[in-house]
Motif scaffolding. Structure first.
Motif, short mmCIF file in Angstrom:
data_model
loop_
_atom_site.label_atom_id
_atom_site.label_comp_id
_atom_site.label_asym_id
_atom_site.label_seq_id
_atom_site.Cartn_x
_atom_site.Cartn_y
_atom_site.Cartn_z
N ARG A 110 -0.79 -9.21 17.72
CA ARG A 110 0.17 -8.46 18.18
C ARG A 110 1.26 -8.35 17.33
O ARG A 110 2.09 -7.55 17.45
N ILE A 167 3.28 -4.62 17.45
CA ILE A 167 4.77 -4.32 17.68
C ILE A 167 5.32 -4.20 16.10
O ILE A 167 6.24 -3.34 16.09
N ASP A 200 8.23 -6.18 29.13
CA ASP A 200 7.06 -6.32 29.09
C ASP A 200 6.35 -6.63 29.77
O ASP A 200 5.96 -7.15 31.36
N SER A 213 2.70 -9.01 31.46
CA SER A 213 3.77 -9.76 30.41
C SER A 213 3.42 -11.63 29.79
O SER A 213 2.68 -12.93 28.96
N MET A 222 3.84 -11.06 23.96
CA MET A 222 4.57 -10.05 23.47
C MET A 222 5.54 -9.97 23.15
O MET A 222 6.78 -9.32 22.15
N THR A 242 6.90 -12.07 20.35
CA THR A 242 6.33 -12.02 18.74
C THR A 242 7.33 -11.14 18.85
O THR A 242 7.57 -10.91 17.11
N LEU A 302 5.46 -3.05 26.44
CA LEU A 302 4.82 -4.03 25.53
C LEU A 302 3.30 -4.53 26.77
O LEU A 302 3.54 -4.81 28.02
N GLY A 334 0.32 -6.46 26.29
CA GLY A 334 -0.52 -7.39 25.47
C GLY A 334 -1.60 -7.91 26.64
O GLY A 334 -1.29 -8.71 27.12
#
Length: 229
Positions: free
Chosen positions: A37, A41, A53, A56, A61, A64, A117, A119
């Protein structure tokens, strides 16, 4: 490409494993999830950015990204499972914006976010091409689409190794970490089977995005991707 009709089954499993989700994820990633992560990022989320996110979960994520920017970002958590969103309250010092929905119908305006993002979540899209298009739509010009996820190696030998791990080793680790609920992480293999190989995923993203940085780890079984609008 995407989960299609398998999506409902995956969502039901994710709903059931909420109590052990974070603990098992850390174990089955061989302790590399946090590192990946950070690598995904870093330098892609900047102070003052507005972040979505997407998929999420508990917001790992986002956590971070907040650490890397000293909390100087605006975050919206977006997930198809309301119970996941409800469980994020204890993980953040301040209340974040939240929304419920799927990748294929993101309920935000065009060009609203500096970065999106994903993740360990894009792999769960119902339709991958539509999901990527929607993420592209809500990003500002120059915005970044950051993916941290399982990778599917292009090389047959490495792909076989990752498949063996997901089918045979992962269930054992997940059971040790999460008991009987951990066994449900076996559905990961079903999502992996439907996930495109790394090169194909790169090509798919480049249908919408102008540039991509595609980093791999664990023989290509883990990917950190940044695509630029």
């Amino acid at each position: 490409m995407g989960l299609g009709s398998y999506w409902g089954e995956v969502m039901e499993v994710l709903r059931e494993i909420i109590p052990v989700y974070d603990k098992v994820n850390s174990i089955i990633s061989l302790g590399k999830d946090k590192e990946h992560r950070i690598r995904g990022i870093s330098q892609r989320v900047l102070p003052g950015n507005k972040i979505l996110d997407a998929g999420s979960g508990f917001g790992n994520m986002s956590k971070t990204a907040m650490r890397l920017t000293d909390g100087n970002i605006s975050i919206t958590l977006y997930d198809p499972l309301v119970p996941m969103l409800k469980n994020t309250g204890t993980f953040f010092e301040k209340t974040l914006d939240m929304a419920n929905g799927v990748f294929e119908h993101i309920p935000f305006r065009d060009e609203e976010f500096d970065a999106v993002l994903c993740g360990y979540s894009l792999r769960d899209a119902i339709n991958l091409r539509i999901a990527i298009s929607e993420i592209h739509r809500v990003l500002k010009k120059g915005g970044r689409f950051v993916i941290v996820d399982l990778g599917k190696p292009d090389e047959v030998f490495f792909r076989a190794g990752v498949s063996f791990y997901l089918r045979c080793i992962l269930p054992i680790l997940a059971f040790v970490a999460g008991g009987r609920l951990g066994l449900k992480f076996g559905t990961l293999y079903g999502t992996y089977k439907r996930w495109p190989k790394n090169k194909k995923l790169e090509q798919l993203i480049l249908e919408k995005f102008s540039r991509i940085e595609f980093e791999k780890d664990l023989m290509g079984g883990a990917i950190m991707v940044a695509a630029y609008k």
